[in-house]
Design a protein around this motif. Sequence first.
Motif, PDB file in Angstrom:
ATOM      1  N   PRO A  64     -30.035  12.961 -10.139  1.00 53.65           N
ATOM      2  CA  PRO A  64     -29.460  12.399 -11.363  1.00 53.65           C
ATOM      3  C   PRO A  64     -30.238  11.203 -11.881  1.00 53.65           C
ATOM      4  CG  PRO A  64     -28.113  11.858  -9.467  1.00 53.65           C
ATOM      5  CD  PRO A  64     -29.194  12.779  -8.990  1.00 53.65           C
ATOM      6  N   GLY A  65     -30.911  11.376 -13.002  1.00 51.26           N
ATOM      7  CA  GLY A  65     -31.549  10.279 -13.681  1.00 51.26           C
ATOM      8  C   GLY A  65     -32.898   9.825 -13.153  1.00 51.26           C
ATOM      9  N   PHE A  66     -33.384  10.354 -12.029  1.00 51.23           N
ATOM     10  CA  PHE A  66     -34.661   9.890 -11.478  1.00 51.23           C
ATOM     11  C   PHE A  66     -35.582  11.069 -11.256  1.00 51.23           C
ATOM     12  CE2 PHE A  66     -37.350   8.720  -7.779  1.00 51.23           C
ATOM     13  CZ  PHE A  66     -38.091   7.746  -8.408  1.00 51.23           C
ATOM     14  N   ASP A  67     -36.774  10.984 -11.818  1.00 55.58           N
ATOM     15  CA  ASP A  67     -37.779  12.030 -11.661  1.00 55.58           C
ATOM     16  C   ASP A  67     -38.579  11.745 -10.394  1.00 55.58           C
ATOM     17  OD1 ASP A  67     -39.832  13.840 -11.809  1.00 55.58           O
ATOM     18  OD2 ASP A  67     -40.584  13.152 -13.747  1.00 55.58           O
ATOM     19  N   ARG A  68     -38.390  12.567  -9.377  1.00 59.50           N
ATOM     20  CA  ARG A  68     -39.055  12.341  -8.089  1.00 59.50           C
ATOM     21  C   ARG A  68     -40.575  12.419  -8.204  1.00 59.50           C
ATOM     22  NH1 ARG A  68     -35.797  13.627  -2.889  1.00 59.50           N
ATOM     23  NH2 ARG A  68     -37.905  13.314  -2.137  1.00 59.50           N
ATOM     24  N   HIS A  69     -41.092  13.073  -9.220  1.00 57.05           N
ATOM     25  CA  HIS A  69     -42.545  13.114  -9.411  1.00 57.05           C
ATOM     26  C   HIS A  69     -43.093  11.724  -9.736  1.00 57.05           C
ATOM     27  CE1 HIS A  69     -41.636  17.430  -9.885  1.00 57.05           C
ATOM     28  NE2 HIS A  69     -42.747  17.522  -9.177  1.00 57.05           N
ATOM     29  N   MET A  70     -42.236  10.870 -10.304  1.00 59.64           N
ATOM     30  CA  MET A  70     -42.633   9.499 -10.600  1.00 59.64           C
ATOM     31  C   MET A  70     -42.952   8.758  -9.303  1.00 59.64           C
ATOM     32  SD  MET A  70     -40.577   6.442 -12.593  1.00 59.64           S
ATOM     33  CE  MET A  70     -39.638   7.621 -13.488  1.00 59.64           C
ATOM     34  N   LEU A  71     -42.309   9.139  -8.208  1.00 61.53           N
ATOM     35  CA  LEU A  71     -42.517   8.496  -6.914  1.00 61.53           C
ATOM     36  C   LEU A  71     -43.981   8.559  -6.485  1.00 61.53           C
ATOM     37  CD1 LEU A  71     -41.234   7.100  -4.482  1.00 61.53           C
ATOM     38  CD2 LEU A  71     -40.699   9.358  -3.556  1.00 61.53           C
ATOM     39  N   GLU A  72     -44.667   9.626  -6.852  1.00 61.24           N
ATOM     40  CA  GLU A  72     -46.082   9.776  -6.490  1.00 61.24           C
ATOM     41  C   GLU A  72     -46.953   8.698  -7.129  1.00 61.24           C
ATOM     42  OE1 GLU A  72     -47.199  13.750  -7.540  1.00 61.24           O
ATOM     43  OE2 GLU A  72     -45.616  14.615  -6.300  1.00 61.24           O
ATOM     44  N   ALA A  73     -46.529   8.176  -8.264  1.00 56.31           N
ATOM     45  CA  ALA A  73     -47.314   7.186  -8.988  1.00 56.31           C
ATOM     46  C   ALA A  73     -46.932   5.749  -8.639  1.00 56.31           C
ATOM     47  CB  ALA A  73     -47.155   7.399 -10.496  1.00 56.31           C
ATOM     48  N   ILE A  99     -34.232   4.374 -14.010  1.00 56.59           N
ATOM     49  CA  ILE A  99     -35.426   3.535 -14.101  1.00 56.59           C
ATOM     50  C   ILE A  99     -35.572   2.697 -12.836  1.00 56.59           C
ATOM     51  CG2 ILE A  99     -36.547   1.670 -15.384  1.00 56.59           C
ATOM     52  CD1 ILE A  99     -34.882   2.653 -17.824  1.00 56.59           C
ATOM     53  N   PRO A 100     -36.674   2.843 -12.114  1.00 55.11           N
ATOM     54  CA  PRO A 100     -36.905   2.007 -10.934  1.00 55.11           C
ATOM     55  C   PRO A 100     -37.147   0.551 -11.352  1.00 55.11           C
ATOM     56  CG  PRO A 100     -38.416   3.878 -10.971  1.00 55.11           C
ATOM     57  CD  PRO A 100     -37.732   3.836 -12.298  1.00 55.11           C
ATOM     58  N   ALA A 113     -31.793   8.840  -2.049  1.00 55.28           N
ATOM     59  CA  ALA A 113     -30.940   9.395  -3.105  1.00 55.28           C
ATOM     60  C   ALA A 113     -29.513   8.865  -3.010  1.00 55.28           C
ATOM     61  CB  ALA A 113     -30.953  10.917  -3.038  1.00 55.28           C
ATOM     62  N   ALA A 114     -29.014   8.677  -1.800  1.00 58.09           N
ATOM     63  CA  ALA A 114     -27.638   8.224  -1.625  1.00 58.09           C
ATOM     64  C   ALA A 114     -27.422   6.822  -2.212  1.00 58.09           C
ATOM     65  CB  ALA A 114     -27.269   8.239  -0.149  1.00 58.09           C
ATOM     66  N   ARG A 115     -28.400   5.965  -2.041  1.00 60.36           N
ATOM     67  CA  ARG A 115     -28.282   4.587  -2.531  1.00 60.36           C
ATOM     68  C   ARG A 115     -28.976   4.373  -3.873  1.00 60.36           C
ATOM     69  NH1 ARG A 115     -27.483  -0.006   1.231  1.00 60.36           N
ATOM     70  NH2 ARG A 115     -26.615   0.837   3.132  1.00 60.36           N
ATOM     71  N   GLN A 116     -29.677   5.400  -4.362  1.00 55.25           N
ATOM     72  CA  GLN A 116     -30.462   5.287  -5.596  1.00 55.25           C
ATOM     73  C   GLN A 116     -31.412   4.091  -5.507  1.00 55.25           C
ATOM     74  OE1 GLN A 116     -30.606   7.371  -8.631  1.00 55.25           O
ATOM     75  NE2 GLN A 116     -30.122   8.587  -6.848  1.00 55.25           N
ATOM     76  N   GLU A 117     -32.277   4.153  -4.497  1.00 51.24           N
ATOM     77  CA  GLU A 117     -33.252   3.102  -4.265  1.00 51.24           C
ATOM     78  C   GLU A 117     -34.603   3.703  -3.885  1.00 51.24           C
ATOM     79  OE1 GLU A 117     -30.543  -0.459  -2.362  1.00 51.24           O
ATOM     80  OE2 GLU A 117     -31.366   1.028  -0.979  1.00 51.24           O
ATOM     81  N   ALA A 145     -42.750  -0.998   4.644  1.00 46.94           N
ATOM     82  CA  ALA A 145     -43.782  -1.986   4.959  1.00 46.94           C
ATOM     83  C   ALA A 145     -43.342  -3.395   4.563  1.00 46.94           C
ATOM     84  CB  ALA A 145     -45.090  -1.623   4.264  1.00 46.94           C
ATOM     85  N   ALA A 146     -42.672  -3.530   3.433  1.00 43.31           N
ATOM     86  CA  ALA A 146     -42.224  -4.840   2.952  1.00 43.31           C
ATOM     87  C   ALA A 146     -40.796  -5.157   3.385  1.00 43.31           C
ATOM     88  CB  ALA A 146     -42.320  -4.898   1.429  1.00 43.31           C
ATOM     89  N   GLY A 147     -40.063  -4.144   3.857  1.00 41.83           N
ATOM     90  CA  GLY A 147     -38.669  -4.351   4.222  1.00 41.83           C
ATOM     91  C   GLY A 147     -37.782  -4.578   3.012  1.00 41.83           C
ATOM     92  N   LEU A 148     -38.110  -3.887   1.916  1.00 36.80           N
ATOM     93  CA  LEU A 148     -37.377  -4.050   0.665  1.00 36.80           C
ATOM     94  C   LEU A 148     -36.945  -2.698   0.106  1.00 36.80           C
ATOM     95  CD1 LEU A 148     -39.700  -6.646  -1.100  1.00 36.80           C
ATOM     96  CD2 LEU A 148     -37.485  -7.114  -0.044  1.00 36.80           C
ATOM     97  N   ALA A 149     -35.815  -2.705  -0.595  1.00 36.23           N
ATOM     98  CA  ALA A 149     -35.332  -1.518  -1.288  1.00 36.23           C
ATOM     99  C   ALA A 149     -35.149  -1.892  -2.762  1.00 36.23           C
ATOM    100  CB  ALA A 149     -34.018  -1.042  -0.690  1.00 36.23           C
TER     101      ALA A 149
END
Length: 64
Positions: free
Chosen positions: A7-16, A50-51, A30-34, A39-43
Motif C-alpha cells: 500500500p502506497g510504496f513502490d518496492r522498486h524504489m528501494l533499489e535506488a 513517500i520515504p 511492511a508491517a511498520r511502513q519503514e 548499519a546505522a541502526g535507524l528506521a
Amino acid sequence: MNNPDQPGFDRHMLEALVCPVTHATLSYDAARQELVSRAAGLAFPIRAGIPIMLVAEARQIKAD
C-alpha cells in the motif's frame, strides 16, 4: 502503481535508495511502513507512500 500487497510504496524504489548516513542498503519493513538501515541502526518512516529519509525523523533501532 500500487498493489494490495504494497500500500502506497513502490518496492522498486528501494533499489535506488540508500541510507543517508552510511550509504548502505535498506530493507523494507511492511508491517511498520519503514525503511531500515541496520548499519546505522535507524528506521526511516514511509508516510503516504513517500520515504522520509531525514535522520531527524528516523527511529533508532537496536542492533540485532
